[in-house]
Design a protein around this motif. Structure first.
Motif, PDB file in Angstrom:
ATOM      1  N   UNK A  22       0.809  -1.209   0.000  1.00  0.00           N
ATOM      2  CA  UNK A  22       0.000   0.000   0.000  1.00  0.00           C
ATOM      3  C   UNK A  22       0.849   1.268   0.000  1.00  0.00           C
ATOM      4  N   UNK A  23       2.095   1.148   0.434  1.00  0.00           N
ATOM      5  CA  UNK A  23       2.978   2.323   0.406  1.00  0.00           C
ATOM      6  C   UNK A  23       3.210   2.814  -1.020  1.00  0.00           C
ATOM      7  N   UNK A  24       3.029   1.931  -1.997  1.00  0.00           N
ATOM      8  CA  UNK A  24       3.155   2.351  -3.396  1.00  0.00           C
ATOM      9  C   UNK A  24       2.130   3.416  -3.744  1.00  0.00           C
ATOM     10  N   UNK A  25       0.915   3.269  -3.217  1.00  0.00           N
ATOM     11  CA  UNK A  25      -0.114   4.274  -3.475  1.00  0.00           C
ATOM     12  C   UNK A  25       0.221   5.580  -2.764  1.00  0.00           C
ATOM     13  N   UNK A  26       0.690   5.469  -1.543  1.00  0.00           N
ATOM     14  CA  UNK A  26       1.017   6.673  -0.773  1.00  0.00           C
ATOM     15  C   UNK A  26       2.146   7.458  -1.427  1.00  0.00           C
ATOM     16  N   UNK A  27       3.066   6.754  -2.117  1.00  0.00           N
ATOM     17  CA  UNK A  27       4.203   7.412  -2.745  1.00  0.00           C
ATOM     18  C   UNK A  27       4.015   7.598  -4.250  1.00  0.00           C
ATOM     19  N   UNK A  28       2.796   7.410  -4.707  1.00  0.00           N
ATOM     20  CA  UNK A  28       2.402   7.721  -6.091  1.00  0.00           C
ATOM     21  C   UNK A  28       3.043   6.791  -7.123  1.00  0.00           C
ATOM     22  N   UNK A  29       2.858   5.494  -6.919  1.00  0.00           N
ATOM     23  CA  UNK A  29       3.207   4.487  -7.919  1.00  0.00           C
ATOM     24  C   UNK A  29       1.965   3.632  -8.189  1.00  0.00           C
ATOM     25  N   UNK A  30       0.904   4.252  -8.713  1.00  0.00           N
ATOM     26  CA  UNK A  30      -0.381   3.551  -8.817  1.00  0.00           C
ATOM     27  C   UNK A  30      -0.375   2.381  -9.797  1.00  0.00           C
ATOM     28  N   UNK A  31       0.373   2.486 -10.899  1.00  0.00           N
ATOM     29  CA  UNK A  31       0.350   1.405 -11.881  1.00  0.00           C
ATOM     30  C   UNK A  31       1.052   0.160 -11.355  1.00  0.00           C
TER      31      UNK A  31
ATOM     32  N   UNK B 172      -4.683   5.330 -13.441  1.00  0.00           N
ATOM     33  CA  UNK B 172      -3.870   6.511 -13.197  1.00  0.00           C
ATOM     34  C   UNK B 172      -2.393   6.117 -13.166  1.00  0.00           C
ATOM     35  N   UNK B 173      -1.534   7.048 -13.552  1.00  0.00           N
ATOM     36  CA  UNK B 173      -0.090   6.796 -13.536  1.00  0.00           C
ATOM     37  C   UNK B 173       0.619   7.869 -12.715  1.00  0.00           C
ATOM     38  N   UNK B 174       1.850   7.593 -12.351  1.00  0.00           N
ATOM     39  CA  UNK B 174       2.649   8.568 -11.605  1.00  0.00           C
ATOM     40  C   UNK B 174       2.793   9.869 -12.385  1.00  0.00           C
ATOM     41  N   UNK B 175       2.935   9.777 -13.676  1.00  0.00           N
ATOM     42  CA  UNK B 175       3.169  10.956 -14.508  1.00  0.00           C
ATOM     43  C   UNK B 175       1.919  11.808 -14.668  1.00  0.00           C
ATOM     44  N   UNK B 176       0.751  11.241 -14.321  1.00  0.00           N
ATOM     45  CA  UNK B 176      -0.497  11.972 -14.496  1.00  0.00           C
ATOM     46  C   UNK B 176      -1.259  11.578 -15.742  1.00  0.00           C
ATOM     47  N   UNK B 177      -0.614  10.838 -16.643  1.00  0.00           N
ATOM     48  CA  UNK B 177      -1.293  10.342 -17.831  1.00  0.00           C
ATOM     49  C   UNK B 177      -2.230   9.202 -17.453  1.00  0.00           C
ATOM     50  N   UNK B 178      -3.414   9.186 -18.042  1.00  0.00           N
ATOM     51  CA  UNK B 178      -4.342   8.084 -17.823  1.00  0.00           C
ATOM     52  C   UNK B 178      -4.128   7.016 -18.892  1.00  0.00           C
ATOM     53  N   UNK B 179      -4.369   5.770 -18.509  1.00  0.00           N
ATOM     54  CA  UNK B 179      -4.141   4.639 -19.407  1.00  0.00           C
ATOM     55  C   UNK B 179      -5.391   3.768 -19.452  1.00  0.00           C
ATOM     56  N   UNK B 180      -5.931   3.589 -20.656  1.00  0.00           N
ATOM     57  CA  UNK B 180      -7.015   2.623 -20.833  1.00  0.00           C
ATOM     58  C   UNK B 180      -6.390   1.232 -20.948  1.00  0.00           C
ATOM     59  N   UNK B 181      -6.732   0.382 -20.009  1.00  0.00           N
ATOM     60  CA  UNK B 181      -6.158  -0.960 -19.974  1.00  0.00           C
ATOM     61  C   UNK B 181      -7.006  -1.888 -20.837  1.00  0.00           C
ATOM     62  N   UNK B 182      -6.573  -2.126 -22.043  1.00  0.00           N
ATOM     63  CA  UNK B 182      -7.341  -2.971 -22.948  1.00  0.00           C
ATOM     64  C   UNK B 182      -6.885  -4.420 -22.965  1.00  0.00           C
ATOM     65  N   UNK B 183      -5.838  -4.748 -22.181  1.00  0.00           N
ATOM     66  CA  UNK B 183      -5.415  -6.136 -22.057  1.00  0.00           C
ATOM     67  C   UNK B 183      -4.578  -6.257 -20.791  1.00  0.00           C
ATOM     68  N   UNK B 184      -5.026  -7.070 -19.847  1.00  0.00           N
ATOM     69  CA  UNK B 184      -4.267  -7.225 -18.600  1.00  0.00           C
ATOM     70  C   UNK B 184      -2.974  -8.002 -18.830  1.00  0.00           C
ATOM     71  N   UNK B 185      -2.807  -8.584 -20.021  1.00  0.00           N
ATOM     72  CA  UNK B 185      -1.559  -9.278 -20.344  1.00  0.00           C
ATOM     73  C   UNK B 185      -0.532  -8.330 -20.953  1.00  0.00           C
TER      74      UNK B 185
END
Length: 457
Positions: free
Chosen positions: A183-192, A294-307
């Motif tokens: 969960x520390x990844x979220x607190x430090x802004x590594x959402x992906x 959401x990404x650290x850089x602020x760009x949003x990403x549409x996830x069209x394949x979890x692979x």
């Protein structure tokens, strides 16, 4: 296992290197002729003395034209000669690189014996005149680390174990290391990184290793997907069989870090190594196709394949790396099947917008027999990674230019670095070859090591 040359002694046996149809040395007498030895590539003829003991051997080099089809020509001798110490009794022809030949002998000694007893090649070579034995041993040690990490299955090489391997290396070379987990990844802004790894029992993490405080800055980012089920876009069983190697990028940057440290390159280099370590698993909290992330850089990403998760975890790590504006930012990743279709398992493509850097890397790759092939960051394909409802698409449809579109995706997150270089590696040798056992293998590390003095000058 520590790769090493034999010490020079009077007891080492002579090994004559004979090109095809080359006249035989006087010491071979008629024995080699009677044995049918012709000097074809890989051929070995053991020579007896007058009392029936081994007095030396002949090794076939084949032809100059034939040598272009094989790397590490002396690796065949390492595996075929009896145990003992050997020295070269004849010069290498000018069409064989002495460093490459000697390194091949060292690499032939590798065996992965964690789960099954075995032994590597027991014929040791006295370092040939003119080669830097210590440097070659350091390079081989880094390569052995990479192979060991890739070959270890995911039950013993999950994110926590990969972290421990990085900590062990940091302790060996005197590097600093910090790790952000769960969960520390979220607190430090590594959402992906968190999103991709949150469904696994072994928590996702970002490994951050640093070494050196003077000189140009180099950041290495290695994809550390310790196992890839494909997520909810589940891989078929056959495609999942080799997914322990999906952390091959992480293994490669750790091996390269060991090479840099042991060769003394980090004395005038500020090195940082970032490894997003995750397992892409299936559970109730797994990320889904169609999610907008959401990404650290602020760009949003549409996830069209979890692979297509590797580029997601790399994105956050690259964004962090770019924030410090390094002179050179390099990513290694077992990223796309498209690269394998285009170039096969032995030749990774690389991407770089800077022609001088690309030229230096391509030249070094040829010199040290670590082949790479430049591919383009093709700007007209940028619209392919731009969907309607988010900034970026991690898996554009159509099935074309898959390695290029993946590289373009990563480049968006590397903006701010002085130069960005991406290598789409395979990290695996499908069959045993001279100097390379079947299994995990480093790709691109030796080429980058050789190119760095020119690239960062």
């Amino acid at each position: 296992m520590s790769p090493e040359f034999a010490p020079p002694t009077d007891t080492s046996l002579p090994l004559w290197l004979i090109a095809k149809d080359q006249p035989l040395p006087e010491e071979a007498g008629n024995w080699a002729k009677a044995s049918g030895f012709t000097g074809k590539a890989g051929e070995i003829c053991l020579l007896p003395d007058g009392e029936g003991n081994l007095s030396g051997a002949l090794f076939g080099l084949g032809t100059e034209a034939g040598s272009r089809r094989d790397r590490f020509v002396l690796a065949r001798a390492a595996g075929g000669l009896p145990a003992g110490d050997w020295h070269l009794a004849s010069d290498l022809p000018d069409w064989i690189n002495a460093d490459e030949a000697a390194l091949g002998w060292l690499l032939a000694a590798y065996r992965f014996d964690r789960y099954k007893a075995g032994s590597g090649a027991k014929a040791r070579l006295v370092a040939p005149a003119g080669v830097d034995a210590a440097r070659l041993q350091a390079i081989a040690a880094g390569e052995f680390l990479t192979r060991d990490l890739i070959n270890t299955p995911a039950n013993d090489m999950g994110p926590a174990a990969l972290e421990q391997a990085a900590r062990d290396l940091a302790g060996e070379i005197g590097a600093a290391i910090t790790v952000t987990t769960g969960e520390a990844l979220l607190a430090q802004n590594f959402p992906l990184i968190h999103t991709v790894g949150r469904a696994a029992a072994d928590a996702p993490r970002l490994i951050d290793l640093t070494l050196g405080d003077t000189g140009p800055t180099l950041v290495l980012v290695g994809k550390g997907v310790c196992f890839d089920t494909g997520g909810l876009n589940l891989k078929p069983g056959a495609s999942m069989a080799l997914m322990k190697k999906d952390m091959g990028g992480a293994a490669t940057v750790l091996g390269l870090t060991k090479m840099l440290a042991l060769t003394g390159a980090t004395k005038n280099l500020r090195l940082r190594v970032l490894i997003p370590a995750v397992e892409n698993s299936v559970a109730g909290n797994a990320f889904r196709p169609g999610d907008v992330l959401q990404s650290r850089k602020g760009l949003t990403v549409e996830n069209n394949n979890t692979d297509a998760e590797g580029r997601l975890v790399l994105a956050d790590a690259l964004a962090l790396a770019a924030e410090s504006q390094p002179d050179l930012l390099v990513s290694f990743a077992t990223l796309t099947g498209a690269a394998r279709v285009a170039l096969g398992p032995d030749i990774p493509p690389f991407y770089c917008d800077d022609d001088a850097t690309a030229s230096a890397l391509q030249s070094a790759a040829m010199t040290v027999a670590d082949p790479l092939w430049r591919m383009p960051f093709w700007n007209p394909y940028e619209p392919l990674i731009e969907p309607e409802i988010a900034d970026l698409d991690n898996a554009p449809g159509g099935g074309m230019a898959g390695s290029i579109t993946a590289a373009l995706f990563l480049r968006r997150f590397a903006e701010g670095a002085g130069r960005y270089l991406h290598l789409d590696i395979y990290g695996w040798s499908p069959k045993a070859q001279p100097g390379r056992t079947k299994g995990g293998t480093g790709q691109g590390a030796r080429a980058l090591l050789a190119a760095l003095p020119q690239v960062l000058s």
